[in-house]
Design an enzyme around this catalytic site. Structure first.
Site, PDB file in Angstrom:
ATOM      1  CB  THR A  29      -1.003  -0.022   1.177  1.00  0.00           C
ATOM      2  OG1 THR A  29      -1.941   1.040   1.016  1.00  0.00           O
ATOM      3  CG2 THR A  29      -0.315   0.124   2.523  1.00  0.00           C
ATOM      4  CG  ASN A  30      -0.502   4.686  -1.252  1.00  0.00           C
ATOM      5  OD1 ASN A  30      -1.170   5.377  -0.492  1.00  0.00           O
ATOM      6  ND2 ASN A  30      -1.019   4.138  -2.346  1.00  0.00           N
ATOM      7  CG  ASP A  31       3.465   6.738   3.621  1.00  0.00           C
ATOM      8  OD1 ASP A  31       3.261   5.784   4.399  1.00  0.00           O
ATOM      9  OD2 ASP A  31       4.595   7.138   3.309  1.00  0.00           O
ATOM     10  CB  SER A  32      -3.115   7.672   0.655  1.00  0.00           C
ATOM     11  OG  SER A  32      -4.323   8.383   0.687  1.00  0.00           O
TER      12      SER A  32
END
Ligand code: C5P
Length: 223
Positions: A29-32
């Protein structure tokens, strides 16, 4: 007052970071955080819009008074967006979509027997670009997180993805981008830079953005 600027408008908003499964307990996933998309959803509702929020992984609670559709992967988000596209007046893509996903998701938890394992990745569909190709009367807004040559990359993205408006932020600057409560953004349309806003809260950015969109669609409708 401008309170009901979006009365009767159907707004479709995506938020959060997509989750791309490796196995039943692991993912990419990512940091959003989802904060920007959620602020837009909340503000659109307060301006009288009927809001559908397609949200992937987020770290803050979703606003009330909107139709919430939870998804995980980019592919699920794409399907959720396509299904609702024809019934939307405005589409705002604030989600951070993973660019790649594992080629396959293991059905069972991967055991740590080997010293090295390979996870092969394949490119995800570009949801915004797909919407840009399919749109008829919808007003489509994209986001871009940039680290250099913002104007150039923003205009390139706007054209490539066939957006009506693009919101770019310089994620190298303090107080802008992932996880923060503030953002520093610029708006672009087909003609170029429309506005460079000062550092402000994500709710402030949402209000400026939605006010601009409301003006633009009213002009388009010729009212
Ligand atoms: O290409 P990039 O990720 O920088 O573009 C950002 C914009 O495109 C955002 O609005 C994002 O939600 C959207 N996007 C998408 N599908 C992807 C990648 C990005 O909709 N696979």
């Amino acid at each position: 007052r401008d309170q009901r600027l979006l009365a009767g408008k159907k707004v479709l908003i995506t938020a959060g970071g997509t989750v791309e499964r490796i196995d039943p307990v692991r993912y990419l996933t990512n940091d959003s955080s989802g904060k920007m998309g959620f602020a837009i959803a909340e503000t659109a509702r307060s301006m009288g819009a009927q809001v559908t929020l397609v949200a992937a992984k987020t770290s803050v609670p979703a606003p009330g008074g909107v139709e919430l559709v939870r998804v995980q992967s980019a592919q699920e988000m794409l399907n959720a967006v396509i299904e609702r596209l024809a019934d939307s007046d405005i589409v705002i893509k604030a989600a951070a979509v993973a660019d790649y996903r594992p080629v396959e998701t293991a059905v069972r938890k991967i055991k740590k027997n080997d010293e090295e394992i390979n996870v092969r990745l394949v490119k995800n569909p570009d949801i915004l670009q797909t919407v840009g190709r399919m749109k008829t009367t919808q007003y489509v807004v994209g986001f871009a997180a940039e680290t250099e040559r913002i104007d150039e990359h923003a205009m390139d993205k706007l054209q490539r993805k066939n957006c009506d408006l693009l919101v770019a932020n310089d994620v190298t600057l303090e107080g802008a981008g992932f996880g923060t409560d503030t953002n520093l953004v610029r708006f672009y349309d087909r003609q170029g830079l429309v506005e460079a806003l000062p550092l402000m809260s994500k709710h402030g950015v949402a209000r400026q953005l939605l006010t601009l969109i409301a003006e633009r669609i009213q002009t388009k409708e010729g009212t």
